[in-house]
Design a protein around this motif. Structure first.
Motif, mmCIF file in Angstrom:
data_model
loop_
_atom_site.group_PDB
_atom_site.id
_atom_site.type_symbol
_atom_site.label_atom_id
_atom_site.label_comp_id
_atom_site.label_asym_id
_atom_site.label_seq_id
_atom_site.Cartn_x
_atom_site.Cartn_y
_atom_site.Cartn_z
ATOM 1 N N ALA A 175 -34.460 57.433 -35.950
ATOM 2 C CA ALA A 175 -34.124 58.715 -35.315
ATOM 3 C C ALA A 175 -33.007 58.569 -34.289
ATOM 4 O O ALA A 175 -32.160 59.456 -34.151
ATOM 5 N N LEU A 176 -33.003 57.452 -33.552
ATOM 6 C CA LEU A 176 -32.059 57.288 -32.442
ATOM 7 C C LEU A 176 -31.748 55.811 -32.262
ATOM 8 O O LEU A 176 -32.632 54.956 -32.384
ATOM 9 N N VAL A 177 -30.482 55.526 -31.962
ATOM 10 C CA VAL A 177 -30.069 54.182 -31.557
ATOM 11 C C VAL A 177 -29.614 54.267 -30.104
ATOM 12 O O VAL A 177 -28.748 55.072 -29.765
ATOM 13 N N ALA A 178 -30.219 53.450 -29.244
ATOM 14 C CA ALA A 178 -29.901 53.454 -27.812
ATOM 15 C C ALA A 178 -29.352 52.086 -27.426
ATOM 16 O O ALA A 178 -30.021 51.065 -27.637
ATOM 17 N N VAL A 179 -28.137 52.062 -26.860
ATOM 18 C CA VAL A 179 -27.504 50.784 -26.548
ATOM 19 C C VAL A 179 -26.484 50.973 -25.433
ATOM 20 O O VAL A 179 -25.941 52.070 -25.251
ATOM 21 N N SER A 180 -26.224 49.901 -24.694
ATOM 22 C CA SER A 180 -25.146 49.895 -23.703
ATOM 23 C C SER A 180 -23.842 49.518 -24.384
ATOM 24 O O SER A 180 -23.806 48.631 -25.248
ATOM 25 N N ALA A 181 -22.754 50.168 -23.973
ATOM 26 C CA ALA A 181 -21.439 49.819 -24.514
ATOM 27 C C ALA A 181 -21.089 48.384 -24.151
ATOM 28 O O ALA A 181 -20.506 47.652 -24.963
ATOM 29 N N ALA A 182 -21.414 47.975 -22.922
ATOM 30 C CA ALA A 182 -21.254 46.591 -22.474
ATOM 31 C C ALA A 182 -22.580 46.148 -21.871
ATOM 32 O O ALA A 182 -23.146 46.852 -21.032
ATOM 33 N N GLN A 183 -23.058 45.001 -22.299
ATOM 34 C CA GLN A 183 -24.355 44.530 -21.848
ATOM 35 C C GLN A 183 -24.309 44.083 -20.390
ATOM 36 O O GLN A 183 -23.392 43.374 -19.964
ATOM 37 N N SER A 184 -25.325 44.482 -19.645
ATOM 38 C CA SER A 184 -25.388 44.150 -18.226
ATOM 39 C C SER A 184 -25.493 42.644 -17.996
ATOM 40 O O SER A 184 -24.858 42.097 -17.100
ATOM 41 N N VAL A 204 -23.971 58.347 -21.551
ATOM 42 C CA VAL A 204 -24.414 58.371 -20.165
ATOM 43 C C VAL A 204 -23.662 57.309 -19.378
ATOM 44 O O VAL A 204 -23.201 56.305 -19.943
ATOM 45 N N ALA A 205 -23.514 57.523 -18.080
ATOM 46 C CA ALA A 205 -22.934 56.498 -17.207
ATOM 47 C C ALA A 205 -23.350 56.768 -15.773
ATOM 48 O O ALA A 205 -23.270 57.907 -15.302
ATOM 49 N N ASP A 242 -33.164 42.644 -25.150
ATOM 50 C CA ASP A 242 -32.811 42.414 -23.744
ATOM 51 C C ASP A 242 -31.860 43.478 -23.207
ATOM 52 O O ASP A 242 -31.053 43.207 -22.303
ATOM 53 N N GLU A 243 -31.961 44.682 -23.742
ATOM 54 C CA GLU A 243 -31.164 45.805 -23.251
ATOM 55 C C GLU A 243 -31.605 46.152 -21.834
ATOM 56 O O GLU A 243 -32.739 45.898 -21.431
ATOM 57 N N PHE A 244 -30.691 46.753 -21.062
ATOM 58 C CA PHE A 244 -31.020 47.106 -19.683
ATOM 59 C C PHE A 244 -32.189 48.090 -19.655
ATOM 60 O O PHE A 244 -32.252 49.030 -20.453
ATOM 61 N N THR A 245 -33.100 47.885 -18.731
ATOM 62 C CA THR A 245 -34.369 48.594 -18.711
ATOM 63 C C THR A 245 -34.205 50.112 -18.684
ATOM 64 O O THR A 245 -34.946 50.842 -19.364
ATOM 65 N N SER A 246 -33.269 50.620 -17.894
ATOM 66 C CA SER A 246 -33.121 52.070 -17.766
ATOM 67 C C SER A 246 -32.749 52.740 -19.080
ATOM 68 O O SER A 246 -32.991 53.940 -19.253
ATOM 69 N N VAL A 247 -32.175 51.972 -20.007
ATOM 70 C CA VAL A 247 -31.760 52.521 -21.302
ATOM 71 C C VAL A 247 -32.930 52.601 -22.267
ATOM 72 O O VAL A 247 -32.929 53.424 -23.181
ATOM 73 N N VAL A 248 -33.944 51.767 -22.077
ATOM 74 C CA VAL A 248 -34.999 51.667 -23.087
ATOM 75 C C VAL A 248 -36.396 52.004 -22.595
ATOM 76 O O VAL A 248 -37.242 52.464 -23.379
ATOM 77 N N ASN A 249 -36.695 51.769 -21.315
ATOM 78 C CA ASN A 249 -38.089 51.907 -20.880
ATOM 79 C C ASN A 249 -38.671 53.305 -21.071
ATOM 80 O O ASN A 249 -39.855 53.435 -21.421
ATOM 81 N N PRO A 250 -37.910 54.392 -20.832
ATOM 82 C CA PRO A 250 -38.490 55.721 -21.077
ATOM 83 C C PRO A 250 -38.996 55.919 -22.501
ATOM 84 O O PRO A 250 -39.928 56.701 -22.715
ATOM 85 N N PHE A 251 -38.407 55.221 -23.463
ATOM 86 C CA PHE A 251 -38.901 55.323 -24.840
ATOM 87 C C PHE A 251 -40.227 54.580 -24.991
ATOM 88 O O PHE A 251 -41.122 55.021 -25.712
ATOM 89 N N ASP A 269 -24.909 53.980 -23.349
ATOM 90 C CA ASP A 269 -24.795 53.884 -21.891
ATOM 91 C C ASP A 269 -23.498 53.147 -21.543
ATOM 92 O O ASP A 269 -23.330 51.977 -21.888
ATOM 93 N N PHE A 270 -22.597 53.840 -20.851
ATOM 94 C CA PHE A 270 -21.320 53.264 -20.443
ATOM 95 C C PHE A 270 -21.333 52.812 -18.978
ATOM 96 O O PHE A 270 -20.267 52.636 -18.388
ATOM 97 N N SER A 271 -22.500 52.590 -18.408
ATOM 98 C CA SER A 271 -22.562 52.235 -16.991
ATOM 99 C C SER A 271 -21.784 50.968 -16.668
ATOM 100 O O SER A 271 -21.189 50.845 -15.594
ATOM 101 N N GLN A 272 -21.781 49.995 -17.587
ATOM 102 C CA GLN A 272 -21.050 48.744 -17.365
ATOM 103 C C GLN A 272 -19.674 48.767 -18.034
ATOM 104 O O GLN A 272 -19.057 47.711 -18.206
ATOM 105 N N ALA A 273 -19.197 49.943 -18.387
ATOM 106 C CA ALA A 273 -17.921 50.024 -19.094
ATOM 107 C C ALA A 273 -17.016 51.130 -18.574
ATOM 108 O O ALA A 273 -15.799 50.933 -18.454
ATOM 109 N N ALA A 274 -17.562 52.302 -18.292
ATOM 110 C CA ALA A 274 -16.735 53.428 -17.850
ATOM 111 C C ALA A 274 -16.007 53.058 -16.567
ATOM 112 O O ALA A 274 -16.626 52.666 -15.584
ATOM 113 N N GLY A 275 -14.694 53.177 -16.580
ATOM 114 C CA GLY A 275 -13.876 52.786 -15.449
ATOM 115 C C GLY A 275 -12.911 51.682 -15.805
ATOM 116 O O GLY A 275 -11.820 51.598 -15.256
#
Length: 362
Positions: free
Chosen positions: A147-156, A200-201, A113-122, A181-187
């Motif tokens: 190869a890669l772990v993709a995750v949000s720092a804080a879940q949306s 990313v943020a 249930d990760e935010f779509t923008s973080v995972v859908n391109p994969f 992805d720090f979009s829900q955390a940076a700041g």
């Protein structure tokens, strides 16, 4: 705000509150920063001046300079050299660069249930192995061949904070890259870009900027990234690279830039100056105190939020359907998967929390 508290930090508190009061005058009880943050007064002024500059036909040089000022400000926030920061329009676009760099058959590990923008391109690549596990099991699920772990720092959806130190160690053990992805955390949550391969943020949430900007921190050697979206702005000398193929890409992460929205980045720069003046540590303390006040109040009403310790985002099961009622009462929150999501930021007060609790109790 709540009024200065007595004690050794009271002077700092007064400075924090006076800065915030000068910048924000919401007309409602706004508890929805996880959707989008409020614009500071200085940012509104900067945007107005930028549009007047365009309308009057004056040179746009100051706006291009603001892109670089904003890049430098984000680099300071992330604790990395500015040469590692690329500017783009969205998290999805930045994720697309990461996805395009992976070889066919590579395994990408994500949270359920990760935010779509973080995972859908994969997923849309079609030739990658994307594996999702519960957030709490992410670090232990890294394995040889990941190869890669993709995750949000804080879940949306619910504000849960990923165990990034454990993830970093697991990735290093197995030779995997990390994309956070720090979009829900940076700041409000400290960002250490050196701890991850890619960071990313987006800027329109907790960073208080306009929509249309997202910063990507890349490794010093750029990792495996290819500047697929490179136009003239990605050149070492952009104004000499307007026609034909770019002869020399920027020697920095600017080679991954997409032509910037000048108004947006002008606003982002102005907003980031406020966060630098306040300090993320002070914002963090302020935001968490309000979130914890809400959690205690919910307990008194017989409600239990989803577990997200240490988060400025509080999500309450079963109450999402009350979002329209709350909006009519002048309280802005979100309905996410049936959960009421309230998010607390620097412009919020204890009175905001208590008003939300009063209406929920009502």
């Amino acid at each position: 705000m709540d009024g200065a508290r007595a004690g050794p930090h009271s002077g700092l508190m007064e400075t924090f509150e006076s800065l915030v009061r000068a910048e924000f005058r919401p007309k409602n009880t706004y508890l929805n920063t996880a959707t989008s943050g409020l614009l500071p007064a200085r940012t509104v002024t900067a945007l107005r001046e930028a549009t007047e500059l365009r309308a009057e036909g004056r040179p746009l040089d100051p706006l291009f300079e603001n892109v670089e000022h904003a890049r430098a400000a984000f680099a300071r926030l992330a604790g990395v050299p500015v040469t590692r920061v690329a500017a783009g329009p969205s998290v999805a676009a930045q994720t697309g660069l990461i996805a395009a760099a992976l070889p066919a058959g590579a395994e990408v590990l994500t949270a359920e249930d990760e935010f779509t923008s973080v995972v859908n391109p994969f997923h849309v690549r079609g030739d990658l192995k994307v594996r999702a596990v519960p957030l709490e099991r992410l670090a232990e699920s890294v394995r040889p061949g990941t190869a890669l772990v993709a995750v949000s720092a804080a879940q949306s959806a619910d504000g849960r904070i990923a165990d990034l130190p454990a993830l970093r160690e697991a990735a290093r053990t197995h030779g995997a890259r990390t994309y956070v992805d720090f979009s829900q955390a940076a700041g409000w949550l400290p960002v250490d870009g050196d701890d991850h391969d890619y960071t990313v943020a987006t800027t329109f949430k907790w960073l208080l900027g306009p929509h249309g900007a997202a910063f990507l921190v890349v490794p010093e050697d750029f990792g495996e990234l290819t500047p697929l979206l490179a136009g003239w702005v990605a050149a070492e000398r952009p104004w000499d690279s307007c026609y034909g193929p770019v002869a020399e890409l920027a020697h920095s992460a600017r080679r991954f830039d997409v032509s910037p929205g000048l108004f947006t980045y002008t606003g982002v720069y102005s907003s980031l100056t406020l966060l630098e003046e306040l300090g993320v540590a002070a914002v963090h303390e302020h935001d968490l105190a309000l979130a914890d006040r809400f959690r205690r109040g919910l307990a008194g009403l017989g409600h239990e939020p989803l577990p997200a310790p240490g988060s400025a985002i509080v999500s309450v099961p079963g109450l999402g359907g009350r979002q329209p009622e709350l909006s009519r009462a002048g309280i802005e929150v979100s309905n996410r998967a049936g959960n009421l999501r309230a998010s607390f930021h620097l412009y919020n007060t204890a009175a905001d929390v208590d008003r939300l609790l009063d209406v929920l109790a009502g």
